[in-house]
Scaffold this motif. Structure first.
Motif, mmCIF file in Angstrom:
data_model
loop_
_atom_site.group_PDB
_atom_site.id
_atom_site.type_symbol
_atom_site.label_atom_id
_atom_site.label_comp_id
_atom_site.label_asym_id
_atom_site.label_seq_id
_atom_site.Cartn_x
_atom_site.Cartn_y
_atom_site.Cartn_z
ATOM 1 N N ARG A 98 0.826 -1.209 0.000
ATOM 2 C CA ARG A 98 0.000 0.000 0.000
ATOM 3 C C ARG A 98 0.858 1.255 0.000
ATOM 4 N N GLU A 101 2.075 1.754 -3.506
ATOM 5 C CA GLU A 101 1.031 2.306 -4.366
ATOM 6 C C GLU A 101 0.855 3.797 -4.121
ATOM 7 N N PHE A 105 1.395 6.674 -6.875
ATOM 8 C CA PHE A 105 0.338 7.654 -7.125
ATOM 9 C C PHE A 105 0.875 9.069 -6.949
ATOM 10 N N SER A 109 0.563 11.374 -10.096
ATOM 11 C CA SER A 109 -0.686 12.134 -9.977
ATOM 12 C C SER A 109 -0.555 13.524 -10.596
ATOM 13 N N TYR A 179 -1.247 4.714 -19.826
ATOM 14 C CA TYR A 179 -2.361 4.147 -19.070
ATOM 15 C C TYR A 179 -3.386 3.461 -19.962
ATOM 16 N N ALA A 195 -11.256 7.322 -15.290
ATOM 17 C CA ALA A 195 -11.351 6.019 -14.630
ATOM 18 C C ALA A 195 -10.789 4.955 -15.556
ATOM 19 N N GLN A 198 -11.275 0.208 -12.029
ATOM 20 C CA GLN A 198 -11.559 0.674 -10.679
ATOM 21 C C GLN A 198 -10.639 1.800 -10.245
ATOM 22 N N GLU A 199 -9.610 2.086 -11.024
ATOM 23 C CA GLU A 199 -8.619 3.100 -10.657
ATOM 24 C C GLU A 199 -8.944 4.432 -11.326
ATOM 25 N N LYS A 200 -8.790 5.523 -10.574
ATOM 26 C CA LYS A 200 -9.022 6.864 -11.107
ATOM 27 C C LYS A 200 -7.750 7.685 -10.983
ATOM 28 N N ARG A 201 -7.456 8.450 -12.045
ATOM 29 C CA ARG A 201 -6.288 9.330 -12.032
ATOM 30 C C ARG A 201 -6.654 10.659 -12.669
#
Length: 219
Positions: A98, A101, A105, A109, A179, A195, A198-201
């Motif tokens: 975690r 990750e 991110f 990001s 991506y 999206a 399930q991942e959003k950026r």
């Protein structure tokens, strides 16, 4: 580090069982059961075995002499205690995963980096932008440029300027380099949230491209 997790390099209970069983057999030569000998016999990556044997030595299940390993005599407990030790290690692996990750991110990001960092430590940022990190500076520059274009627009062009300000709408199918394809879930003049499953950026609009519609097959 990322590949360490993605490739399943953390040892599992089955790995520990395989190592302890093989250590009960005769070593292939007088050197004993070294990491290389274990890797050759078990077919597991050397770095995974290195992590596992280090754990088993710390927990008292193995002894280390030179480069070779042997089962502790007597062992520090029963099999249940060994599984409990591995469960603790698995929990730590999840925590490390975690954290990784969060690091990835943070690096990728398009949001304010200070805000991302504070939220990673469960701290309320209390602001949308710090106006000091690289992402905020890009947002601010983009807004200044958009404002300058709006100020220079003639009375005949305000609608076109407004239309150009927000390029994407929720539901748009887009592509982002590295991506792949995704769907826009939120968009403004200076940020597009996409999206990918399930991942959003979030990205600056100039990094997001509309996906090409599929080519119709000939009848």
């Amino acid at each position: 580090m990322q590949q360490f997790f993605l490739n399943g390099r953390y040892p599992a209970p089955a790995d520990a069982q395989a190592v302890t069983e093989i250590l009960r057999t005769a070593a292939p030569d007088e050197t004993g059961w070294t990491l290389d000998a274990l890797r050759e016999r078990l077919g597991r990556p050397r770095n995974k075995l290195e992590v596992l044997t280090g754990l088993l030595v710390r927990e008292g299940w193995l002894t280390e002499g030179g480069d070779a390993f042997a089962l502790a005599d007597p062992p520090p407990g029963d099999v249940a205690s060994l599984m409990a030790a591995l469960a603790r290690y698995e929990a730590k692996a999840g925590q490390d995963r975690r954290r990784l990750e969060q690091m990835v991110f943070y690096a990728q990001s398009g949001l304010c980096r200070w805000r991302v960092m504070l939220e990673a430590f469960d701290e309320a940022a209390g602001f949308d932008r710090c106006h000091g990190c690289d992402n905020c500076e890009r947002f601010d520059a983009h807004e200044r440029e958009s404002s300058s274009r709006a100020d220079q627009a003639t009375p005949d062009t305000p609608a076109k300027v407004a239309e150009a300000a927000i390029v994407f709408q929720p539901g748009d199918v887009v592509r982002v380099k590295r991506y792949g394809g995704g769907v826009v879930v939120e968009a403004s003049a200076d940020s597009v949230t996409v999206a990918f499953g399930q991942e959003k950026r979030s990205f600056l609009p100039q990094y997001v491209k509309r996906a090409k519609p599929p080519t119709a097959k000939a009848a």
